[in-house]
Write a protein that holds these residues in place. Structure first.
Motif, PDB file in Angstrom:
ATOM      1  N   ARG A 159       0.467  58.090 -12.755  1.00 51.24           N
ATOM      2  CA  ARG A 159      -0.451  57.188 -11.708  1.00 51.24           C
ATOM      3  C   ARG A 159      -0.516  55.833 -12.329  1.00 51.24           C
ATOM      4  O   ARG A 159      -0.562  54.875 -11.212  1.00 51.24           O
ATOM      5  CB  ARG A 159      -1.699  57.905 -11.853  1.00 51.24           C
ATOM      6  CG  ARG A 159      -1.852  59.325 -11.046  1.00 51.24           C
ATOM      7  CD  ARG A 159      -3.245  59.660 -10.758  1.00 51.24           C
ATOM      8  NE  ARG A 159      -3.894  60.482 -12.133  1.00 51.24           N
ATOM      9  CZ  ARG A 159      -3.882  61.607 -12.612  1.00 51.24           C
ATOM     10  NH1 ARG A 159      -3.087  62.453 -11.750  1.00 51.24           N
ATOM     11  NH2 ARG A 159      -4.509  61.837 -13.775  1.00 51.24           N
ATOM     12  N   ASP A 208      -9.466  61.178 -16.827  1.00 51.85           N
ATOM     13  CA  ASP A 208      -9.052  59.989 -15.535  1.00 51.85           C
ATOM     14  C   ASP A 208      -9.966  60.106 -14.151  1.00 51.85           C
ATOM     15  O   ASP A 208      -9.831  61.255 -13.647  1.00 51.85           O
ATOM     16  CB  ASP A 208      -7.671  60.332 -15.465  1.00 51.85           C
ATOM     17  CG  ASP A 208      -7.007  59.305 -14.407  1.00 51.85           C
ATOM     18  OD1 ASP A 208      -7.597  58.496 -13.971  1.00 51.85           O
ATOM     19  OD2 ASP A 208      -6.005  59.599 -14.069  1.00 51.85           O
ATOM     20  N   LYS A 260      -1.160  61.717 -15.553  1.00 57.23           N
ATOM     21  CA  LYS A 260      -1.964  60.344 -15.571  1.00 57.23           C
ATOM     22  C   LYS A 260      -1.209  59.165 -16.065  1.00 57.23           C
ATOM     23  O   LYS A 260      -1.621  57.822 -15.450  1.00 57.23           O
ATOM     24  CB  LYS A 260      -3.184  60.564 -16.940  1.00 57.23           C
ATOM     25  CG  LYS A 260      -3.950  59.296 -16.908  1.00 57.23           C
ATOM     26  CD  LYS A 260      -4.866  59.637 -18.101  1.00 57.23           C
ATOM     27  CE  LYS A 260      -5.778  58.395 -18.585  1.00 57.23           C
ATOM     28  NZ  LYS A 260      -6.597  58.804 -19.790  1.00 57.23           N
ATOM     29  N   ALA A 269      -7.863  61.594 -11.305  1.00 56.20           N
ATOM     30  CA  ALA A 269      -7.478  62.947 -11.672  1.00 56.20           C
ATOM     31  C   ALA A 269      -7.921  63.805 -10.437  1.00 56.20           C
ATOM     32  O   ALA A 269      -9.205  63.378  -9.933  1.00 56.20           O
ATOM     33  CB  ALA A 269      -7.713  63.481 -12.906  1.00 56.20           C
TER      34      ALA A 269
END
Length: 242
Positions: free
Chosen positions: A17, A133, A14, A136
């Protein structure tokens, strides 16, 4: 290969990202939804096939079977893999019907709520740092492409976000087991916000203090409560249709 390592990290990390401003998607369904909704696709990767050529302004690459399996967040995925640049919600966007998710931790719940609010006719979603998230892989699969249509924004303080909405004309509705009966409410406000809390703990006292209304769904059987995604779906559909 640094590009392959980056793909793997996008599917599993996460923080990476968010740092890169990218997220990784897998599958033809998500790719068709991304293209149809004008997503900012950065790169496309095919499984074991030679690319026929680049799409307009989007480079297309092929990966061998084993490298594709290493990079993909799914087991035995047929692909394609593709990366998308995350777009922040424009400051000018002020959805009239919005969901606030406070610490909803299950990826399936977050994805289901995003898919349902898209289907029901809500306009946007606000998420706190404690939420799963939305970018995800498991969450994205649960959205079935709604991720590319639903405006989202992230806030550090959910109670402050609810306070701002309430003082600026939104009716703030908290889903709460101690609330009033949901089906005995009055007419639907033109601008409304529904608050959905953590699967176990519910909404925090800080955000409940900002509610215009607190409602509970009837539990006529033995269950004490509903799954967060189901409760959100029931409330959104009934609010939009009655």
């Amino acid at each position: 290969n640094s590009r392959v390592q980056a793909l793997r990290a996008l599917g599993r990390n996460k923080a990476y990202r968010r740092e890169q401003g990218l997220f990784l998607c897998d599958g033809e369904k998500l790719l068709s939804e991304a293209l149809a909704n004008g997503a900012d696709i950065a790169e496309i990767y095919l499984r074991g096939a030679k690319p026929a050529g680049n799409m307009p302004e989007v480079p297309v690459y092929s990966l061998s079977e084993d490298v594709f399996d290493y990079a993909s967040p799914l087991e035995h995925s047929p692909g394609p893999l593709f990366t998308v640049r995350a777009k922040p919600l424009p400051e000018s966007v002020r959805p009239d019907r919005v969901i606030v998710l406070e610490n909803v931790q299950d990826p399936g719940n977050v994805g289901t709520i995003l898919r349902t609010l898209d289907a029901a006719g809500f306009d946007g979603c606000i998420l706190t740092p404690g939420c799963a998230d939305p970018f995800a892989p498991k969450t994205m699969r649960a959205t079935m492409g709604s991720l590319f249509r639903v405006p989202m924004t992230f806030v550090e303080n959910s109670a402050e976000a609810a306070r701002w909405l309430r003082t600026n004309g939104w009716a703030v509705i908290g889903a709460e087991l101690r609330g009033q009966p949901f089906y005995q409410r009055g007419n639907r406000p033109d601008k409304l916000c529904v608050l959905i809390g953590n699967e176990g703990a519910g909404l925090t006292e800080e955000i409940l203090a900002q509610c215009s209304f607190r409602y509970k769904l009837p539990m006529r059987g033995g269950a004490e409560s509903l799954n967060a995604g189901i409760a959100a779906a029931v409330m959104m559909y009934d609010l939009m249709n009655r």
